[in-house]
Design a protein around this motif. Structure first.
Motif, PDB file in Angstrom:
ATOM      1  N   GLU A 195      41.918 -15.180 -56.294  1.00  0.00           N
ATOM      2  CA  GLU A 195      42.395 -16.531 -55.971  1.00  0.00           C
ATOM      3  C   GLU A 195      41.227 -17.453 -55.616  1.00  0.00           C
ATOM      4  O   GLU A 195      41.215 -18.625 -55.990  1.00  0.00           O
ATOM      5  CB  GLU A 195      43.385 -16.472 -54.808  1.00  0.00           C
ATOM      6  N   ASN A 205      39.607 -18.573 -58.817  1.00  0.00           N
ATOM      7  CA  ASN A 205      40.424 -19.436 -59.664  1.00  0.00           C
ATOM      8  C   ASN A 205      40.776 -20.767 -59.019  1.00  0.00           C
ATOM      9  O   ASN A 205      40.888 -21.781 -59.717  1.00  0.00           O
ATOM     10  CB  ASN A 205      41.722 -18.715 -60.051  1.00  0.00           C
ATOM     11  N   LYS A 206      40.954 -20.759 -57.695  1.00  0.00           N
ATOM     12  CA  LYS A 206      41.390 -21.980 -57.016  1.00  0.00           C
ATOM     13  C   LYS A 206      40.331 -22.565 -56.083  1.00  0.00           C
ATOM     14  O   LYS A 206      40.473 -23.699 -55.638  1.00  0.00           O
ATOM     15  CB  LYS A 206      42.663 -21.707 -56.209  1.00  0.00           C
ATOM     16  N   THR A 258      41.316 -19.588 -50.601  1.00  0.00           N
ATOM     17  CA  THR A 258      42.279 -18.520 -50.368  1.00  0.00           C
ATOM     18  C   THR A 258      42.451 -18.337 -48.872  1.00  0.00           C
ATOM     19  O   THR A 258      41.629 -18.800 -48.075  1.00  0.00           O
ATOM     20  CB  THR A 258      41.826 -17.197 -51.017  1.00  0.00           C
ATOM     21  N   LYS A 265      50.278 -22.391 -49.357  1.00  0.00           N
ATOM     22  CA  LYS A 265      50.422 -22.283 -50.808  1.00  0.00           C
ATOM     23  C   LYS A 265      51.875 -22.559 -51.164  1.00  0.00           C
ATOM     24  O   LYS A 265      52.782 -21.961 -50.588  1.00  0.00           O
ATOM     25  CB  LYS A 265      49.988 -20.888 -51.273  1.00  0.00           C
ATOM     26  N   ARG A 299      49.670 -24.227 -55.796  1.00  0.00           N
ATOM     27  CA  ARG A 299      48.576 -25.016 -55.214  1.00  0.00           C
ATOM     28  C   ARG A 299      48.637 -24.953 -53.696  1.00  0.00           C
ATOM     29  O   ARG A 299      49.714 -24.822 -53.100  1.00  0.00           O
ATOM     30  CB  ARG A 299      48.683 -26.487 -55.638  1.00  0.00           C
ATOM     31  N   TYR A 300      47.481 -25.073 -53.065  1.00  0.00           N
ATOM     32  CA  TYR A 300      47.437 -25.227 -51.612  1.00  0.00           C
ATOM     33  C   TYR A 300      47.659 -26.700 -51.290  1.00  0.00           C
ATOM     34  O   TYR A 300      47.013 -27.592 -51.868  1.00  0.00           O
ATOM     35  CB  TYR A 300      46.099 -24.757 -51.061  1.00  0.00           C
TER      36      TYR A 300
END
Length: 312
Positions: free
Chosen positions: A221, A224-225, A228, A278, A285-286
């Motif tokens: 994560e 990718n984002k 986390t 999240k 998405r956060y």
């Protein structure tokens, strides 16, 4: 409504690092400048300890006086600080060489703040970056918020190496393969492909596999984002908005870093705290949700710019 932002420790640390180099080049001659240097170094030292928040960044006259003069005398220290107050204020004026240099580098300028107490309690001083205020008259004016990075409190001993780590390609590949192996072995154990001939060992392998699976998910994560969640059991105290963020490491050929932080923000509609979570509704998405109106006051979360837009 007016919301006053708290101190962003990350911004403050960057400005203090520049100020430290500034004093190394421009050796303080006036006592007021020497006081400013001591405040810079002591505050930077506290931030780098990663164990305190901005409520600790205050210093009494006696502490500063002893640091410079090597003498303990509270009454003398109070008069001494007062006599050099003008030079100290000038050092952190917006037009001072220090703040002009900070502005040229695109960093937050620094200011000196004195907290005056009554009832015999000694005054305190601290250095902080400029405050920003968000004013809004109605919902349409409340589109933007700012997220504030604060220190992560009380990490467990095994979490400290991960608090501010460099994610080189070698480390990422090694960590990924290791965690993946630790996940596969328990699966084979549960399927009976691997027989440990001991129930306690098999149980331990499965538990270790669950832990490895959670960590692999966190790492995946983060890649990718860029963000986390910080594992709950890695901190001595429970708390909201503890995250791992991907950052610039500042190291050539290893551009990616990982930093553990606590994020805070105020809802620009009602002024309550935001909870970073999240969201399934927003495709994993956060986002930032208001503590008292989590369905109505919802904001985007950008960990790079530390800004958020009203989503609904």
């Amino acid at each position: 409504m007016e919301v006053e932002e708290k101190q962003d420790v990350e911004d403050l640390e960057q400005s203090l690092r520049f100020a430290k180099k500034f004093f190394q080049i421009h050796t303080p001659q006036l006592v007021g400048d020497q006081i400013g240097e001591v405040l810079v170094l002591k505050t930077l030292e506290l931030i780098q300890s990663e164990a305190v928040n901005e409520s600790h960044y205050y210093f009494r006259a006696a502490e500063i006086f002893e640091q410079i003069n090597g003498e303990k005398n509270s009454e003398k220290a109070r008069r001494w600080m007062k006599s050099h107050d003008e030079n100290l204020v000038a050092l952190f004026a917006q037009t001072s060489d220090l703040n002009v240099g900070l502005a040229d580098k695109g960093l937050c300028t620094l200011s000196i703040e004195r907290i005056e107490h009554k009832g015999g309690k000694p005054n305190q001083w601290r250095i902080r970056t400029g405050r920003e205020r968000v004013k809004s008259a109605n919902r349409n004016d409340a589109a933007d918020i700012r997220y504030i990075v604060t220190a992560l409190h009380d990490p467990m001993p095994w979490a400290k190496p991960f608090m501010n780590a460099i994610l080189s390609p070698r480390i990422l590949i090694t960590a990924g393969l290791t965690l993946l192996t630790l996940v596969i072995i328990p699966i084979y154990t549960l399927l009976g492909i691997i027989d440990w001939s001991s129930k306690p060992i098999a149980t331990s392998v499965v538990v270790l596999g669950i832990f490895a699976g959670l960590m692999f998910h966190r790492l995946h994560e983060l890649m990718n984002k860029g963000v986390t969640e910080f594992p709950v059991l890695w901190s001595r105290k429970l708390g909201r908005n503890k995250l791992f963020l991907s950052t610039s490491s500042g190291v050539e050929n290893n551009p990616l870093g990982m930093k553990a932080v606590t994020i805070e923000a105020k809802c620009s509609i009602c002024g309550e705290d935001l909870i970073i979570d999240k969201s399934r509704e927003f495709h994993g998405r956060y986002i930032g949700k208001c503590r008292i109106a989590p369905s109505e006051h919802v904001f985007s979360f950008d960990h790079v710019t530390k800004r958020g837009k009203l989503l609904r």
